[in-house]
Scaffold this motif. Sequence first.
Motif, PDB file in Angstrom:
ATOM      1  N   ILE A 246      -6.698 -14.021  -5.001  1.00  0.00           N
ATOM      2  CA  ILE A 246      -6.729 -12.933  -5.979  1.00  0.00           C
ATOM      3  C   ILE A 246      -7.105 -13.479  -7.357  1.00  0.00           C
ATOM      4  O   ILE A 246      -7.911 -12.891  -8.076  1.00  0.00           O
ATOM      5  CB  ILE A 246      -5.363 -12.220  -6.057  1.00  0.00           C
ATOM      6  N   SER A 250     -10.477 -12.481  -9.500  1.00  0.00           N
ATOM      7  CA  SER A 250     -10.332 -11.942 -10.850  1.00  0.00           C
ATOM      8  C   SER A 250     -11.200 -12.714 -11.829  1.00  0.00           C
ATOM      9  O   SER A 250     -11.894 -12.125 -12.673  1.00  0.00           O
ATOM     10  CB  SER A 250      -8.863 -12.009 -11.281  1.00  0.00           C
ATOM     11  N   SER A 262      -5.233  -6.785 -11.960  1.00  0.00           N
ATOM     12  CA  SER A 262      -4.405  -6.132 -10.941  1.00  0.00           C
ATOM     13  C   SER A 262      -4.122  -4.681 -11.310  1.00  0.00           C
ATOM     14  O   SER A 262      -4.153  -3.789 -10.443  1.00  0.00           O
ATOM     15  CB  SER A 262      -3.095  -6.895 -10.757  1.00  0.00           C
ATOM     16  N   LYS A 266      -5.629  -1.491  -9.039  1.00  0.00           N
ATOM     17  CA  LYS A 266      -4.772  -0.477  -8.403  1.00  0.00           C
ATOM     18  C   LYS A 266      -5.114   0.918  -8.901  1.00  0.00           C
ATOM     19  O   LYS A 266      -5.121   1.883  -8.138  1.00  0.00           O
ATOM     20  CB  LYS A 266      -3.308  -0.789  -8.670  1.00  0.00           C
ATOM     21  N   SER A 272      -3.027  -2.288  -4.586  1.00  0.00           N
ATOM     22  CA  SER A 272      -3.106  -3.572  -5.270  1.00  0.00           C
ATOM     23  C   SER A 272      -4.185  -4.440  -4.626  1.00  0.00           C
ATOM     24  O   SER A 272      -4.555  -4.236  -3.462  1.00  0.00           O
ATOM     25  CB  SER A 272      -1.760  -4.297  -5.196  1.00  0.00           C
TER      26      SER A 272
END
Length: 287
Positions: A246, A250, A262, A266, A272
């Motif tokens: 993750i 990002s 995050s 979402k 998520s």
Amino acid sequence: MPNTLRLDQSVTYGYRSEMPFQPPTVDGFHSHLHYEIYYFHAGVCTYIIGDRSYDLRPGDVLLMHGMTLHRPHPAPDQPYIRTILHFDPSVLHNYIQAKHITELLYPFEQIGNCRLSLNPEQQAEWEQSLASLQQIAPQANEKVSLRFMMRMCDLLSLLAERCKQEHIAYERIGKSGYAQAILDYIEAHYMHDITLDHIADHLHLSKPYIASVFKQSTGTTVFKYLYNRRITQATLLFQYQADLSITEASRLVGFKQLTHFSRLFKQMVGCSPEVYRAKWVNTIVDS
């Protein structure tokens, strides 16, 4: 008569829809695995496909790869009439010999996304074809018929021939070309830090003018579009690089702070990044 038919999971046909545009995601930018044929019947609309913007005219046909971030921006006080055909390219293997499929999918796989502008005679022929396609379409949820697929393949053949004849190239359209230039800049730099100062310096324009012209042409702000572009790219990374963390995803799409990534992920995707990534990891394991 306007109608939208989900013929099965591989084909969706919406004929002469006049429904107001209802964005499927925040600000309406979205992508999908299906290829798309979009015909503009009437109204006033700017269409954004990736880093390109098109001021549509009645008789325009858009051919879209689907995976590219895209959205219409119709004028709210004008009619908005369009016919849309989505199809999974793999479905053609059930009906067409493999040697012909590459030819039919030429506009989508060799050009990617493009616009065809039809003259009045071509419009009449095209609209007649769309109407006849509607007449032989199965009822909702029924299996797509052989007649429908053959007619759809005939349309694909006509489109491929037209694209080759005209050597379609992307058009740069927008208010004085500036909205398009902003889209170009974002597409080239979304993975890096972008500010209005950067864009203003690049285009030699004031920040207020950049914000104004982009909003007028696309219906959204520069940074809302930028965030949508980054989040869409992140979903593609999770789908095709299952081992990517993750944090790394990002960073690759241009976020400095994981919490910011995050939260926006979402908000825009509905779950998520951890849940989204796990879904695709499980899909790969089960396949």
